[in-house]
Design an enzyme around this catalytic site. Structure first.
Site, PDB file in Angstrom:
ATOM      1  N   ARG A   1      -4.809   1.560  -0.687  1.00  0.00           N
ATOM      2  CA  ARG A   1      -4.660   0.126  -0.453  1.00  0.00           C
ATOM      3  C   ARG A   1      -4.516  -0.682  -1.736  1.00  0.00           C
ATOM      4  NH1 ARG A   1      -8.825  -4.451   1.721  1.00  0.00           N
ATOM      5  NH2 ARG A   1      -7.247  -5.930   2.440  1.00  0.00           N
ATOM      6  N   LEU A   2      -3.525  -1.574  -1.718  1.00  0.00           N
ATOM      7  CA  LEU A   2      -3.431  -2.679  -2.662  1.00  0.00           C
ATOM      8  C   LEU A   2      -3.821  -3.921  -1.876  1.00  0.00           C
ATOM      9  CD1 LEU A   2      -2.603  -3.885  -5.409  1.00  0.00           C
ATOM     10  CD2 LEU A   2      -0.280  -4.110  -4.507  1.00  0.00           C
ATOM     11  N   ALA A   3      -4.990  -4.454  -2.139  1.00  0.00           N
ATOM     12  CA  ALA A   3      -5.535  -5.549  -1.341  1.00  0.00           C
ATOM     13  C   ALA A   3      -4.847  -6.861  -1.703  1.00  0.00           C
ATOM     14  CB  ALA A   3      -7.041  -5.658  -1.554  1.00  0.00           C
TER      15      ALA A   3
ATOM     16  N   CYS B   1       0.834  -1.189   0.000  1.00  0.00           N
ATOM     17  CA  CYS B   1       0.000   0.000   0.000  1.00  0.00           C
ATOM     18  C   CYS B   1       0.875   1.247   0.000  1.00  0.00           C
ATOM     19  CB  CYS B   1      -0.895   0.008   1.244  1.00  0.00           C
ATOM     20  SG  CYS B   1      -1.896  -1.481   1.443  1.00  0.00           S
TER      21      CYS B   1
ATOM     22  N   ASP C   1      -3.156  -8.908   8.462  1.00  0.00           N
ATOM     23  CA  ASP C   1      -1.937  -8.728   9.257  1.00  0.00           C
ATOM     24  C   ASP C   1      -1.869  -7.341   9.871  1.00  0.00           C
ATOM     25  OD1 ASP C   1      -1.639  -7.635   6.716  1.00  0.00           O
ATOM     26  OD2 ASP C   1       0.499  -8.060   6.585  1.00  0.00           O
TER      27      ASP C   1
ATOM     28  N   GLY D   1       2.752  -3.076   3.592  1.00  0.00           N
ATOM     29  CA  GLY D   1       3.669  -4.204   3.669  1.00  0.00           C
ATOM     30  C   GLY D   1       2.982  -5.507   3.997  1.00  0.00           C
ATOM     31  N   GLU D   2       3.796  -6.439   4.437  1.00  0.00           N
ATOM     32  CA  GLU D   2       3.321  -7.771   4.808  1.00  0.00           C
ATOM     33  C   GLU D   2       4.068  -8.250   6.044  1.00  0.00           C
ATOM     34  OE1 GLU D   2       0.843  -9.020   3.241  1.00  0.00           O
ATOM     35  OE2 GLU D   2       0.882  -7.950   1.316  1.00  0.00           O
TER      36      GLU D   2
ATOM     37  N   SER E   1      10.704 -12.157  -5.880  1.00  0.00           N
ATOM     38  CA  SER E   1      11.940 -11.823  -6.582  1.00  0.00           C
ATOM     39  C   SER E   1      13.161 -12.448  -5.913  1.00  0.00           C
ATOM     40  CB  SER E   1      12.099 -10.285  -6.605  1.00  0.00           C
ATOM     41  OG  SER E   1      13.398  -9.904  -6.994  1.00  0.00           O
ATOM     42  N   GLY E   2      14.209 -12.642  -6.701  1.00  0.00           N
ATOM     43  CA  GLY E   2      15.488 -13.120  -6.167  1.00  0.00           C
ATOM     44  C   GLY E   2      16.429 -12.008  -5.769  1.00  0.00           C
TER      45      GLY E   2
END
Length: 620
Positions: free
Chosen positions: A53-55, A2, A106, A82-83, A382-383
């Site tokens: 928000r990006l849900a 977000c 979260d 974030g997460e 991603s790496g």
């Protein structure tokens, strides 16, 4: 993922602010790209919190800003980005302690963790995050940023509080803030060192990774809650390899959790292949899959690939080999040179970064890649950061670079220009007087000495082990920040969340303390990572030499830059004109090889775009 923003003002009443037609509303709308799904504000007497928000988790219940209420009174409010990957375990712990939850998000877990543990709740979080928490009981704000600085967070101190946001553009939307840059800020912009806390714009700061910022009426306090520590590594090689694998299995499994479509970014290199293979394994074990993966290429490049000093092989065949090996649902995003040449796309990248982009065409192509991925996925894994964690760059293994007395990547860049017989370095077209005033070599030297002074030490290490610990520290606290910031801005400009498993602090801390002799035990780069995950990779991937993010080899791109520089020279009102060595630009346009035009021309055009779009005031 977000976008957050907000404003604390202890000498005025902000509760009369309205969501859409005032300063806070304007600040919040700048974050629309980071959060296209929903938006909101929360107001109290001395604070306003904005959120886009990006849900990703709990689509219906995770609306923000979010509050915790008790007996009809709001105790806490948060605007969160974030997460938290361990939120399920934390939720169970908190429920056992008497906390009740009304959502599956979260974000709510973070709120209750603060209620339970106070500011020390950061020790319980595993994830990537940047958030602002207002405690109504104490009338104070707490800004929090994750340990590795994956998610950005900026702040600007005012006479009676702070203004903050996920990106500088949110702060610059406030009428009290101007886009002003002084000598130090301009040197930071061009130095390619990413000083922790520095935000380029005068008066603006970036909250440092692993730090909190507490804002009270009495003042502002910044506190470090995590940093890399030097500890004795007691595990033998086999145990170390095994533990790296255990950590990666757990990390990837946690980061596969999402309520929206998820994919991996697959280049065919070791890092992205490991992540894709472990993701495929994890999804299969839970009855899901196949893993979806995306690679980038340029039209005609694989068929007409020309090896160079950096890239000995094209990515395409290796990405295809890994995708076949794990039965991935694989797609290749083909980018056309015309899109890279498009000025509008370059301008979008400047706006995404709020600064002139640092990797030129590589930034534009990354944005275009993410834009296409976003049509089919909301989360990508991603790496990124494996090279910094495991010692993957060639200069880690070059004694000259290691002992060069500066940031090793700066030495490697200079050596690369020399090997390619390049005449024009990136800043070669800037005015000599400007470069003398900025003293970029002196600025880099000062930042290098500061970084070395911060590096942790371990008694009894050999001189080589001590130096390689320093080199690792420089990369994990400086260089990786450049790449994380680039990836965050390019992805969030399209509304795509990118997760970076190699930045899990448990893995970073563990490998940081593994001796260099272990990290290079097979005489190659990233020895520990290769050994830990060899069983999930085809031999062609495991044995492949590192190749950087791809770059177009189409000569039309350099010629498009040349044409744009020609147009800029003809414009007496060009914003960047006073900063240039005009005779040098004229000569470059007339006769410089394409490689030189790319090295030096991209930054000139990006500077011009930035100065125009942001109406920057230069105090230099």
């Amino acid at each position: 993922m977000c976008g957050i923003t907000g404003w604390v003002a202890f000498d005025r009443d902000l509760s009369t602010e309205h969501a859409t037609d005032t300063t806070l509303g304007a600040m919040t709308e700048t974050m629309l790209c980071r959060g296209p799904d929903a938006g909101g504000v929360w107001l109290d007497r001395h604070v306003g919190l904005g959120h886009r928000r990006l849900a990703v988790i709990d689509i219906e219940g995770g609306t923000q800003p979010m509050t915790v209420d008790q007996d009809g009174r709001t105790l806490l409010a948060v605007s969160y980005s974030g997460e938290i990957y361990n939120y399920r375990e934390l939720r169970d712990q908190l429920a056992a302690r008497g906390h009740s939850f009304r959502t599956r998000s979260d974000t709510e877990v973070a709120l209750h963790a603060y209620l339970e543990w106070g500011e020390d709740f950061t020790a319980h979080l595993n994830g990537m995050y940047a958030f602002a928490l207002w405690d109504t009981r104490r009338e104070e704000l707490l800004l929090v940023r994750d340990r590795m600085g994956i998610k950005p967070l900026y702040w600007f101190e005012t006479s009676d509080g702070v203004i903050f946001g996920s990106e500088p553009k949110a702060i610059l939307a406030h009428p009290a803030v101007t886009a002003a840059v002084d000598v130090e800020g301009f040197a930071e912009l061009l130095a390619f060192v990413k000083t922790p806390g520095h935000a380029v714009y005068r008066g603006m700061r970036e909250l440092r990774p692993g730090h909190t910022l507490r804002v009270r009426r009495e003042g502002i306090t910044e506190r470090r809650y995590w940093s890399l520590e030097a500890r004795e590594h007691t595990d033998d090689l086999d145990t170390t390899i095994g533990h790296v694998r255990e950590l990666l299995d757990d990390i990837v499994a946690r980061q596969l959790v999402a309520d929206v479509p998820l994919c991996t970014l697959l280049s065919g290199g070791l890092d992205s292949s490991v992540i894709t293979a472990l993701a495929a394994k994890g999804l299969a074990e839970t009855g899901h899959g196949p893993v979806r993966s995306f690679a980038v290429d340029f039209v005609g490049q694989t068929e007409n690939f020309r090896p160079d000093a950096l890239r000995g092989t094209p990515d395409g065949p290796f990405a295809h080999a890994l995708a076949t090996h794990v039965a991935a649902d694989h797609s290749v995003v083909l980018l056309d040179t015309a899109d890279l040449m498009n000025r509008a796309n370059r301008d979008v990248v400047v706006t995404a970064r709020d600064l002139p982009f640092s990797l030129g065409e590589g930034d534009t192509s990354l944005y275009l890649l993410f834009k296409e991925i976003r049509r089919r996925s909301t989360v990508a894994i991603s790496g990124e950061a494996a090279d910094e964690v495991f010692g993957g760059y060639s200069w880690f293994h070059d004694p000259q670079a290691v002992n060069s007395g500066t940031f090793p990547w700066l030495f490697a860049i200079e050596q690369g220009f020399a090997a390619q017989n390049t005449r024009l370095a990136p800043n070669a077209l800037l005015a000599p007087g400007l470069l003398a005033k900025l003293d970029i070599p002196g600025y880099q030297r000062a930042r290098y000495e500061e970084a070395l002074a911060d590096a942790p030490r371990l008694a009894g290490e050999t001189s080589l082990e001590r130096r390689m610990r320093e080199v690792s520290y420089l990369h994990l606290t400086r260089f990786v920040q450049i790449l994380l910031d680039r990836k965050d801005r390019a992805s969030m400009a399209t509304g795509l969340e990118v997760r970076v498993p190699f930045c899990d602090h448990r893995l970073v801390q563990y490998v940081f303390n593994a001796p260099w002799a272990m990290k290079s035990f097979d005489g190659r780069e990233k020895s520990l990572l290769r050994a830990a995950c060899r069983d999930v990779l085809p031999d062609s991937i495991a044995e492949r030499v590192k190749s950087p993010y791809p770059s177009t080899q189409d000569p039309r791109y350099a010629e498009a830059l040349r044409a744009d520089l020609h147009d800029l020279l003809a414009d007496p009102n060009a914003a960047v004109r006073d900063l240039l060595d005009l005779p040098a630009v004229t000569e470059a346009v007339a006769s410089a090889p394409g490689a030189d035009i790319r090295n030096s021309g991209e930054i000139v055009l990006a500077l011009d775009s930035w100065l125009r779009r942001y109406e920057v005031t230069l105090d230099i």
